[in-house]
Design an enzyme around this catalytic site. Sequence first.
Site, mmCIF file in Angstrom:
data_model
loop_
_atom_site.group_PDB
_atom_site.id
_atom_site.type_symbol
_atom_site.label_atom_id
_atom_site.label_comp_id
_atom_site.label_asym_id
_atom_site.label_seq_id
_atom_site.Cartn_x
_atom_site.Cartn_y
_atom_site.Cartn_z
ATOM 1 N N HIS A 1 -83.969 51.991 -3.732
ATOM 2 C CA HIS A 1 -85.427 51.926 -3.969
ATOM 3 C C HIS A 1 -86.242 52.294 -2.716
ATOM 4 O O HIS A 1 -87.177 51.613 -2.318
ATOM 5 C CB HIS A 1 -85.870 50.612 -4.623
ATOM 6 C CG HIS A 1 -85.662 49.321 -3.873
ATOM 7 N ND1 HIS A 1 -85.863 49.177 -2.524
ATOM 8 C CD2 HIS A 1 -85.320 48.092 -4.318
ATOM 9 C CE1 HIS A 1 -85.643 47.929 -2.171
ATOM 10 N NE2 HIS A 1 -85.296 47.258 -3.250
ATOM 11 N N HIS B 1 -80.789 36.028 -10.129
ATOM 12 C CA HIS B 1 -81.872 36.934 -9.694
ATOM 13 C C HIS B 1 -81.933 38.089 -10.684
ATOM 14 O O HIS B 1 -80.892 38.649 -11.050
ATOM 15 C CB HIS B 1 -81.540 37.419 -8.275
ATOM 16 C CG HIS B 1 -82.532 38.359 -7.671
ATOM 17 N ND1 HIS B 1 -83.866 38.382 -7.995
ATOM 18 C CD2 HIS B 1 -82.367 39.335 -6.718
ATOM 19 C CE1 HIS B 1 -84.475 39.312 -7.275
ATOM 20 N NE2 HIS B 1 -83.590 39.911 -6.502
ATOM 21 N N GLU C 1 -83.560 41.107 -10.347
ATOM 22 C CA GLU C 1 -83.844 42.486 -9.927
ATOM 23 C C GLU C 1 -82.788 43.422 -10.527
ATOM 24 O O GLU C 1 -81.646 43.025 -10.793
ATOM 25 C CB GLU C 1 -83.886 42.607 -8.397
ATOM 26 C CG GLU C 1 -84.466 43.958 -7.976
ATOM 27 C CD GLU C 1 -84.873 44.061 -6.513
ATOM 28 O OE1 GLU C 1 -84.683 43.086 -5.762
ATOM 29 O OE2 GLU C 1 -85.388 45.132 -6.133
ATOM 30 N N ASP D 1 -80.774 45.653 -9.663
ATOM 31 C CA ASP D 1 -79.425 45.857 -9.134
ATOM 32 C C ASP D 1 -78.465 44.729 -9.513
ATOM 33 O O ASP D 1 -77.265 44.859 -9.299
ATOM 34 C CB ASP D 1 -79.443 46.042 -7.602
ATOM 35 C CG ASP D 1 -80.244 44.990 -6.876
ATOM 36 O OD1 ASP D 1 -81.209 44.458 -7.451
ATOM 37 O OD2 ASP D 1 -79.917 44.694 -5.712
ATOM 38 N N HIS E 1 -85.236 36.703 -3.356
ATOM 39 C CA HIS E 1 -86.142 37.732 -2.911
ATOM 40 C C HIS E 1 -87.288 38.000 -3.885
ATOM 41 O O HIS E 1 -88.274 38.667 -3.545
ATOM 42 C CB HIS E 1 -85.272 38.993 -2.679
ATOM 43 C CG HIS E 1 -85.897 40.305 -2.728
ATOM 44 N ND1 HIS E 1 -85.484 41.323 -3.528
ATOM 45 C CD2 HIS E 1 -86.948 40.787 -2.027
ATOM 46 C CE1 HIS E 1 -86.209 42.385 -3.335
ATOM 47 N NE2 HIS E 1 -87.102 42.099 -2.438
ATOM 48 N N ASP F 1 -79.353 37.623 -3.103
ATOM 49 C CA ASP F 1 -79.689 38.560 -2.020
ATOM 50 C C ASP F 1 -79.544 37.944 -0.617
ATOM 51 O O ASP F 1 -79.200 38.648 0.345
ATOM 52 C CB ASP F 1 -81.138 39.033 -2.166
ATOM 53 C CG ASP F 1 -81.291 40.161 -3.165
ATOM 54 O OD1 ASP F 1 -80.294 40.831 -3.472
ATOM 55 O OD2 ASP F 1 -82.417 40.366 -3.638
ATOM 56 N N TYR G 1 -80.804 44.503 6.875
ATOM 57 C CA TYR G 1 -81.132 43.961 5.548
ATOM 58 C C TYR G 1 -82.312 42.992 5.646
ATOM 59 O O TYR G 1 -83.258 43.045 4.862
ATOM 60 C CB TYR G 1 -79.892 43.250 5.004
ATOM 61 C CG TYR G 1 -79.982 42.811 3.568
ATOM 62 C CD1 TYR G 1 -79.519 43.635 2.543
ATOM 63 C CD2 TYR G 1 -80.521 41.588 3.227
ATOM 64 C CE1 TYR G 1 -79.588 43.235 1.224
ATOM 65 C CE2 TYR G 1 -80.602 41.180 1.913
ATOM 66 C CZ TYR G 1 -80.130 42.010 0.917
ATOM 67 O OH TYR G 1 -80.212 41.609 -0.386
ATOM 68 N N HIS H 1 -74.587 41.066 -2.190
ATOM 69 C CA HIS H 1 -74.379 42.372 -1.535
ATOM 70 C C HIS H 1 -73.492 42.173 -0.303
ATOM 71 O O HIS H 1 -73.695 41.218 0.457
ATOM 72 C CB HIS H 1 -75.697 42.973 -1.041
ATOM 73 C CG HIS H 1 -76.673 43.331 -2.110
ATOM 74 N ND1 HIS H 1 -76.468 44.355 -3.008
ATOM 75 C CD2 HIS H 1 -77.882 42.806 -2.415
ATOM 76 C CE1 HIS H 1 -77.516 44.443 -3.820
ATOM 77 N NE2 HIS H 1 -78.383 43.516 -3.495
HETATM 78 FE FE1 FEO Z 1 -83.584 41.562 -4.834
HETATM 79 FE FE2 FEO Z 1 -80.326 42.844 -4.544
HETATM 80 O O1 FEO Z 1 -82.015 42.498 -5.350
#
Ligand code: FEO
Length: 404
Positions: A24, A78, A80, A82, A145, A164, A196, A229
């Site tokens: 993104h 979460h 989002e 991803d 996040h 995240d 990050y 991640h």
């Molecule tokens: Fe806030 Fe890895 O997404």
Amino acid sequence: MHAVEIKNGVFWVGAVDWTVRDFHGYETPRGTTYNNYLIMDEEITLLDTVKYDFAEITIKNIRSIADPSKIRHIVINHIENDHVTSIDKIMELAPNATIYITDKGQKGLERFFDISGWNIKIVKTGDTLNIGKRTLLFIETPMLHWPDSMVTYIKEDKILVSQDAFGQHIASAVRFDDEFVTCESMAELEDAVVDYYANILMPFGQLIKTKIAEIQKLGLDIEIIAPDHGVIWRSDPQKIMQMYLDMANGKSNLSVSIIYDTMWKSTELMTLPMVQGIKDEGIDCKVIKLRSTPMSVAIKEFWKSRGCLIGTPTLNNLMFPKVAEFLSHMRGLRPKNRIVGAFGSYGWGGGAVKEAYGEFSKMGLEVFEPGLQVLYKPSAEDENKCYDFGKQFALKVKEYHQKF
Ligand code: FEO
């Protein structure tokens, strides 16, 4: 990559994205991973899913351990894209599973999917879910996040699944921090953590401090931190928590970054004596030309240094567009505990340096004034001024650094 058991009965079933370079808009030269975890207990439980184009990979990993139709619970920490955009594929295979999600998470999820046929249970901080031999504890982490975010603590295994938070954009064949350090280095891992944090979590330092304090107050015994991640922290989970606390408290290097762009190299020429002035005060300095550097790398370098000098030529009475873009991006990240100044060349009216200070003021950063402007091209006298500008800035940075 195949499923990996991270502790007895708890498996990583995620996907490694070796090729993503634009996340993104955030440059990810190392790629990333989308981590999710399967717990084999009396009631099989999946923690998080993955990005939509990796759905088949996580399903294959799940199948290698269990029949997906047997999944009883799915925790969505979460929403989002991803992490959640393969939930529809998972729900096709496990239609009777119950989803555990925050209130804000559900409100977001229904914007992405038709959730009318799904069993959903809203959870909040302190709620628990017993899945057999294990109990899961949910802790909301709003804005870390997104507003929906939460983390899940597996009590008996002492694992914090942190979505995240504490993640890194690293694609790797290894799953654990100690393995990564052996293959590469701790410096590489720490750099990925800072990268990050700077690009994603910088605006939320105060929240991070509050949330870590809350987790510490709960007295959770954490042996493993498993983010969504990058690598899993098993050798020293306190290390990553301390890194986050340090960054949230304003820790940085006693160094300067010069971040600039240039039209006909006049602004660039100004950086050369400036670097010498900074160096002669014993301060390390890095020079970054914006058109030659990914934005996310420039942001990381800004964050790593206590001081930053922004260089911009004047174009039509305004900042050079690439510099304006950088400062606009920085303003959104709400940096704190840094000192900044500006310089640049101009041909007639000027205006860019003044505009840069206007941006600093909006960000509420400590400023070094006045800025330095040079007409057309630096003369020998201008070069001396640039040297002195760098030297004086370094002195200010040293003074300011003592506050931290
Ligand atoms: Fe806030 Fe890895 O997404």
